[in-house]
Scaffold this motif. Structure first.
Motif, PDB file in Angstrom:
ATOM      1  N   THR A   5      -5.032  47.626  29.704  1.00 42.15           N
ATOM      2  CA  THR A   5      -3.808  47.073  30.273  1.00 42.15           C
ATOM      3  C   THR A   5      -2.643  47.536  29.403  1.00 42.15           C
ATOM      4  OG1 THR A   5      -3.789  45.047  28.960  1.00 42.15           O
ATOM      5  CG2 THR A   5      -5.102  45.019  30.977  1.00 42.15           C
ATOM      6  N   ASN A   6      -1.441  47.107  29.758  1.00 49.28           N
ATOM      7  CA  ASN A   6      -0.274  47.493  28.954  1.00 49.28           C
ATOM      8  C   ASN A   6      -0.275  46.840  27.568  1.00 49.28           C
ATOM      9  OD1 ASN A   6       0.818  49.131  30.937  1.00 49.28           O
ATOM     10  ND2 ASN A   6       1.900  47.420  31.912  1.00 49.28           N
ATOM     11  N   LYS A   7      -0.929  45.672  27.462  1.00 48.33           N
ATOM     12  CA  LYS A   7      -0.883  44.918  26.211  1.00 48.33           C
ATOM     13  C   LYS A   7      -2.186  44.947  25.418  1.00 48.33           C
ATOM     14  CE  LYS A   7       2.650  41.642  27.758  1.00 48.33           C
ATOM     15  NZ  LYS A   7       2.974  40.206  27.964  1.00 48.33           N
ATOM     16  N   LYS A   8      -3.313  45.206  26.091  1.00 51.52           N
ATOM     17  CA  LYS A   8      -4.609  45.095  25.421  1.00 51.52           C
ATOM     18  C   LYS A   8      -5.554  46.202  25.871  1.00 51.52           C
ATOM     19  CE  LYS A   8      -4.334  40.029  25.647  1.00 51.52           C
ATOM     20  NZ  LYS A   8      -4.996  38.803  26.170  1.00 51.52           N
ATOM     21  N   VAL A   9      -6.570  46.446  25.040  1.00 46.72           N
ATOM     22  CA  VAL A   9      -7.721  47.258  25.435  1.00 46.72           C
ATOM     23  C   VAL A   9      -8.958  46.394  25.224  1.00 46.72           C
ATOM     24  CG1 VAL A   9      -9.209  49.182  24.797  1.00 46.72           C
ATOM     25  CG2 VAL A   9      -6.765  49.535  25.020  1.00 46.72           C
ATOM     26  N   TYR A  10      -9.753  46.215  26.300  1.00 47.36           N
ATOM     27  CA  TYR A  10     -11.022  45.494  26.222  1.00 47.36           C
ATOM     28  C   TYR A  10     -12.146  46.519  26.195  1.00 47.36           C
ATOM     29  CZ  TYR A  10      -8.540  41.248  27.705  1.00 47.36           C
ATOM     30  OH  TYR A  10      -7.685  40.176  27.784  1.00 47.36           O
ATOM     31  N   ILE A  11     -13.099  46.304  25.307  1.00 47.62           N
ATOM     32  CA  ILE A  11     -14.273  47.180  25.253  1.00 47.62           C
ATOM     33  C   ILE A  11     -15.508  46.296  25.393  1.00 47.62           C
ATOM     34  CG2 ILE A  11     -15.535  48.900  23.917  1.00 47.62           C
ATOM     35  CD1 ILE A  11     -12.817  49.246  22.336  1.00 47.62           C
ATOM     36  N   PHE A  12     -16.321  46.544  26.417  1.00 46.89           N
ATOM     37  CA  PHE A  12     -17.518  45.742  26.672  1.00 46.89           C
ATOM     38  C   PHE A  12     -18.762  46.594  26.470  1.00 46.89           C
ATOM     39  CE2 PHE A  12     -14.357  43.461  29.233  1.00 46.89           C
ATOM     40  CZ  PHE A  12     -14.589  42.153  28.826  1.00 46.89           C
ATOM     41  N   THR A  13     -19.747  46.019  25.807  1.00 44.86           N
ATOM     42  CA  THR A  13     -21.050  46.660  25.652  1.00 44.86           C
ATOM     43  C   THR A  13     -22.119  45.672  26.082  1.00 44.86           C
ATOM     44  OG1 THR A  13     -20.198  47.836  23.723  1.00 44.86           O
ATOM     45  CG2 THR A  13     -22.567  47.913  24.083  1.00 44.86           C
ATOM     46  N   LEU A  14     -23.000  46.080  26.996  1.00 43.81           N
ATOM     47  CA  LEU A  14     -24.097  45.226  27.459  1.00 43.81           C
ATOM     48  C   LEU A  14     -25.396  45.740  26.847  1.00 43.81           C
ATOM     49  CD1 LEU A  14     -25.186  42.963  29.310  1.00 43.81           C
ATOM     50  CD2 LEU A  14     -25.358  44.683  31.133  1.00 43.81           C
ATOM     51  N   ILE A  15     -26.072  44.859  26.097  1.00 48.47           N
ATOM     52  CA  ILE A  15     -27.317  45.234  25.416  1.00 48.47           C
ATOM     53  C   ILE A  15     -28.413  44.256  25.839  1.00 48.47           C
ATOM     54  CG2 ILE A  15     -28.441  45.529  23.158  1.00 48.47           C
ATOM     55  CD1 ILE A  15     -25.629  46.137  22.040  1.00 48.47           C
ATOM     56  N   LYS A  16     -29.596  44.798  26.092  1.00 48.21           N
ATOM     57  CA  LYS A  16     -30.694  43.977  26.601  1.00 48.21           C
ATOM     58  C   LYS A  16     -32.008  44.402  25.966  1.00 48.21           C
ATOM     59  CE  LYS A  16     -32.759  42.546  31.015  1.00 48.21           C
ATOM     60  NZ  LYS A  16     -32.706  42.700  32.491  1.00 48.21           N
ATOM     61  N   ASN A  17     -32.830  43.405  25.588  1.00 47.49           N
ATOM     62  CA  ASN A  17     -34.200  43.679  25.159  1.00 47.49           C
ATOM     63  C   ASN A  17     -35.143  42.661  25.802  1.00 47.49           C
ATOM     64  OD1 ASN A  17     -34.054  41.320  23.588  1.00 47.49           O
ATOM     65  ND2 ASN A  17     -33.279  42.454  21.819  1.00 47.49           N
ATOM     66  N   LYS A  18     -36.341  42.482  25.271  1.00 52.05           N
ATOM     67  CA  LYS A  18     -37.340  41.621  25.906  1.00 52.05           C
ATOM     68  C   LYS A  18     -36.900  40.160  25.954  1.00 52.05           C
ATOM     69  CE  LYS A  18     -41.320  44.482  24.673  1.00 52.05           C
ATOM     70  NZ  LYS A  18     -42.591  44.530  23.913  1.00 52.05           N
ATOM     71  N   ASN A  19     -36.286  39.697  24.887  1.00 52.02           N
ATOM     72  CA  ASN A  19     -35.991  38.267  24.759  1.00 52.02           C
ATOM     73  C   ASN A  19     -34.540  37.883  25.036  1.00 52.02           C
ATOM     74  OD1 ASN A  19     -38.664  37.607  24.016  1.00 52.02           O
ATOM     75  ND2 ASN A  19     -38.234  38.291  21.916  1.00 52.02           N
ATOM     76  N   ILE A  20     -33.631  38.752  24.690  1.00 55.43           N
ATOM     77  CA  ILE A  20     -32.216  38.402  24.833  1.00 55.43           C
ATOM     78  C   ILE A  20     -31.428  39.534  25.457  1.00 55.43           C
ATOM     79  CG2 ILE A  20     -32.213  36.860  22.814  1.00 55.43           C
ATOM     80  CD1 ILE A  20     -30.663  39.129  21.372  1.00 55.43           C
ATOM     81  N   GLU A  21     -30.296  39.184  26.000  1.00 53.51           N
ATOM     82  CA  GLU A  21     -29.275  40.156  26.366  1.00 53.51           C
ATOM     83  C   GLU A  21     -27.933  39.591  25.916  1.00 53.51           C
ATOM     84  OE1 GLU A  21     -29.425  40.829  30.542  1.00 53.51           O
ATOM     85  OE2 GLU A  21     -28.832  38.792  31.094  1.00 53.51           O
TER      86      GLU A  21
END
Length: 474
Positions: free
Chosen positions: A107-123
């Motif tokens: 956006t004009n004011k912010k940068v969002y960076i998302f990472t999705l990580i998944k394994n057997k027990n958690i994401e």
């Protein structure tokens, strides 16, 4: 000293005392207008991709393996879409819809960076927020237990800092004045969920928002080449089946500007002006200078006004010192008579001490005022030498940076001249004493050629005030 002068000095001391107590309640943050929006560059090097994100204050590099290049995704979003990305499920749906695991939202004011990580027990989703005009980076973790059983989870995160100078570590309400190489133990943050590394003008602060699920954080510092690796890990976090927990970090990477950091973490400000046993006198002087600057908006004029106030506060001490010298001059003939008498040196010393006692003169009175003034001037030198607020601040026509030396050496020459005038004003000196004063002034000038302009400005004003006071007193 006249009654008016005594009242003025008492009033100034009272003002300093009040500022020292209540200053934190009246701090006004520095207002700086953003110059440009974010700029994102991708750099390929060996088997890694470097995502270089710039705002108008910071440059942040994120490192990923080469295969992430095909998985990243850039998109500009409006406020309505961003409002829905406020919990685990909504963010996950959005990332699955884009079919990407590594997403930039700009956006004009912010940068969002998302990472999705998944394994057997958690994401879990790692969310990084970089603001356009801020030294802060927010990092949020959304963790979900996707297994049918309850599990324990340890959250780990690494940050690499480029080390150019010696860092001072602040942790558990203590300063550890050692280089990173010599810090070999881990630190457990229990009551104080932050750690800081500070140098001359800049500070790096890692803050963890208080969380009932986390009782401590373990911090490990390692130096590798020119970088410091800060490894932070939590204790065991218990997650029931299907449970989601959110953990918040915040980084501050920027100058040690008191007003700015105050609005981020009030506790840390106690350590910005921590100079060991100088602190008790340095803090009120710093608060005074910062208070004045909130009105002048110029550190050059702040130093001038601050110098004037400090000089007025020191007038009673200087007056006391002058009275002691006057008393000694009055009994100088008697002292000489005792020295000329044909008695042992032990008896001479005893008679001189008795003479001092009868005239209410103590030897310590001669040195105490000098020590107090010297201590204050050394403290101010120490303060102005490390004051990040002076960095890049201009004054007059040719002074572009008060934290650097005068490129044309005008201020050092003025300091030498004012120093000589201050020493010779209203006194009948012999040729020998005049030559000594000239030599001392030249030495001062040579030593000040590479000293910060802000420090020299303070001493110039002090010399001018000394000259005025001497001429006024005759």
């Amino acid at each position: 000293m006249s009654l008016k002068k005594k009242q003025l000095s008492a009033l100034l001391i009272f003002i300093i005392f009040i500022i020292n107590i209540f200053y934190k309640k009246t701090i006004v943050a520095n207002n700086i207008t953003p110059k440009k929006t974010h700029n994102i560059n991708i750099i390929k090097k060996n088997n890694f991709i470097y995502y270089e994100i710039k705002n108008n204050l910071l440059k942040v590099k994120l490192i990923k393996k080469i295969n992430f290049l095909k998985k990243n995704f850039f998109i500009s979003l409006n406020k309505k879409i961003l409002m829905h990305l406020n919990n685990f499920e909504n963010i996950k749906k959005f990332l699955l819809k884009t079919k990407k695991k590594y997403v930039f939202l700009k956006t004009n004011k912010k940068v969002y960076i998302f990472t999705l990580i998944k394994n057997k027990n958690i994401e879990y989703i790692k969310q990084i927020i970089i603001y356009n005009h801020s030294y802060c980076i927010n990092i949020n973790f959304y963790i979900k237990n996707i297994s049918p059983k309850n599990i324990n989870f340890i959250l780990k995160n690494n940050v690499f800092l480029k080390q150019n100078n010696k860092f001072i570590l602040i942790t558990n309400n203590k300063q550890i004045n050692k280089k990173i190489n010599y810090i070999k133990k881990n630190f457990f943050l229990l009551k104080n969920p932050w750690i800081a590394l500070k140098e001359k003008y800049f500070i790096h602060i890692w803050m963890i928002k208080k969380n009932k699920n986390i009782t401590y954080f373990k911090i490990n510092l390692k130096k590798k080449n020119n970088f410091v690796n800060i490894n932070v890990q939590s204790n065991l976090i218990k997650l029931n089946s299907g449970q989601i927990k959110k953990i918040k970090y915040k980084y501050y990477i920027g100058p040690k500007i008191y007003n700015t950091i105050y609005h981020i973490n009030k506790t840390i400000n106690n350590y910005i002006t921590d100079y060991g046993w100088f602190t008790f006198i340095l803090k009120p002087i710093f608060y005074l200078f910062n208070f004045i600057n909130n009105y002048t908006n110029s550190w050059g004029y702040t130093i001038i006004i601050g110098s004037l106030i400090i000089k007025l506060l020191l007038l009673p001490i200087e007056k006391f010192q002058k009275n002691i010298f006057y008393k000694i001059q009055k009994i100088q003939n008697k002292i000489q008579q005792i020295k000329n008498s044909k008695i042992s040196q032990k008896k001479i010393n005893k008679k001189i001490i008795n003479l001092y006692s009868k005239n209410n003169i103590k030897p310590i009175y001669l040195f105490l005022p000098i020590i107090v003034q010297l201590f204050i001037f050394i403290t101010i030198y120490k303060l102005l030498y490390t004051l990040a607020e002076l960095k890049g601040k201009s004054f007059l026509f040719w002074i572009k940076d008060l934290s650097s030396y005068d490129p044309y050496y005008v201020l050092p020459i003025i300091m030498g001249i004012t120093s000589y005038i201050s020493q010779t004003s209203k006194t009948n000196l012999s040729i020998k004493h005049t030559q000594i004063n000239i030599f001392v002034s030249l030495i001062f000038t040579l030593f000040s050629l590479k000293i910060h302009s802000g420090i020299i400005l303070f001493y110039i004003i002090n010399n001018i005030l000394n000259t005025i006071i001497k001429k006024h007193n005759g």
